[in-house]
Design a protein around this motif. Structure first.
Motif, PDB file in Angstrom:
ATOM      1  N   TYR A 116      11.523  43.638  -4.383  1.00 53.53           N
ATOM      2  CA  TYR A 116      10.814  43.250  -5.601  1.00 53.53           C
ATOM      3  C   TYR A 116       9.766  42.163  -5.412  1.00 53.53           C
ATOM      4  N   CYS A 117       9.806  41.448  -4.308  1.00 58.64           N
ATOM      5  CA  CYS A 117       8.926  40.280  -4.159  1.00 58.64           C
ATOM      6  C   CYS A 117       7.864  40.468  -3.082  1.00 58.64           C
TER       7      CYS A 117
ATOM      8  N   THR B  37       3.566  44.477 -11.541  1.00 60.98           N
ATOM      9  CA  THR B  37       3.566  44.419 -12.998  1.00 60.98           C
ATOM     10  C   THR B  37       4.456  43.268 -13.459  1.00 60.98           C
ATOM     11  N   ALA B  38       4.392  42.979 -14.720  1.00 63.79           N
ATOM     12  CA  ALA B  38       5.246  41.940 -15.290  1.00 63.79           C
ATOM     13  C   ALA B  38       6.716  42.282 -15.059  1.00 63.79           C
ATOM     14  N   ARG B  39       7.040  43.544 -15.135  1.00 61.90           N
ATOM     15  CA  ARG B  39       8.423  43.981 -14.930  1.00 61.90           C
ATOM     16  C   ARG B  39       8.856  43.713 -13.481  1.00 61.90           C
TER      17      ARG B  39
ATOM     18  N   ARG C 281       7.521  41.464 -11.439  1.00 63.10           N
ATOM     19  CA  ARG C 281       7.604  40.006 -11.266  1.00 63.10           C
ATOM     20  C   ARG C 281       8.910  39.467 -11.844  1.00 63.10           C
ATOM     21  N   ASN C 282       9.336  40.008 -12.972  1.00 63.73           N
ATOM     22  CA  ASN C 282      10.606  39.591 -13.558  1.00 63.73           C
ATOM     23  C   ASN C 282      11.766  40.003 -12.655  1.00 63.73           C
ATOM     24  N   SER C 283      11.700  41.204 -12.100  1.00 59.63           N
ATOM     25  CA  SER C 283      12.749  41.651 -11.168  1.00 59.63           C
ATOM     26  C   SER C 283      12.787  40.763  -9.938  1.00 59.63           C
ATOM     27  N   CYS C 284      11.618  40.324  -9.464  1.00 61.55           N
ATOM     28  CA  CYS C 284      11.538  39.414  -8.327  1.00 61.55           C
ATOM     29  C   CYS C 284      12.218  38.088  -8.666  1.00 61.55           C
ATOM     30  N   ARG C 285      11.927  37.560  -9.829  1.00 57.82           N
ATOM     31  CA  ARG C 285      12.531  36.299 -10.260  1.00 57.82           C
ATOM     32  C   ARG C 285      14.045  36.417 -10.321  1.00 57.82           C
ATOM     33  N   ILE C 286      14.534  37.499 -10.873  1.00 58.75           N
ATOM     34  CA  ILE C 286      15.981  37.720 -10.976  1.00 58.75           C
ATOM     35  C   ILE C 286      16.589  37.871  -9.586  1.00 58.75           C
TER      36      ILE C 286
ATOM     37  N   GLU D 126      16.884  34.487  -8.030  1.00 60.38           N
ATOM     38  CA  GLU D 126      17.971  33.737  -8.663  1.00 60.38           C
ATOM     39  C   GLU D 126      19.324  34.220  -8.138  1.00 60.38           C
TER      40      GLU D 126
END
Length: 80
Positions: free
Chosen positions: A51-52, A57-59, A61-66, A69
């Motif tokens: 994911y990173c 896409t925003a989706r 980037r959000n998956s990368c953040r998760i 974490e």
């Protein structure tokens, strides 16, 4: 990981002073660390790799953040 750690140890023994040690041995330090992290939290590392990588896409980037974490949580859990 053993060969990477041994190479890092040899490099650290050869270059004892900073900043020379960091400049010369830094890549070995990163390789050894990543190898150990991949052993401890393999699924989380794989998710970060998926994911990173680059922009998305925003989706994505959000998956990368998760994924990051979750990797942090896994590593925190293993330190105890």
């Amino acid at each position: 990981c053993g060969a990477k750690i041994q190479a890092l140890e040899r490099c650290n023994a050869r270059y004892r002073s900073e900043p020379e040690r960091s400049l010369v041995c830094g890549h070995l330090n990163k390789l050894a660390a990543m190898c150990l992290v991949e052993i401890v939290c393999p699924e989380q590392v794989e998710a970060v790799k998926i994911y990173c990588t680059g922009a998305g896409t925003a989706r994505v980037r959000n998956s990368c953040r998760i994924a990051k974490e979750n990797l942090t949580i896994c590593l925190d859990y293993r330190q105890d």
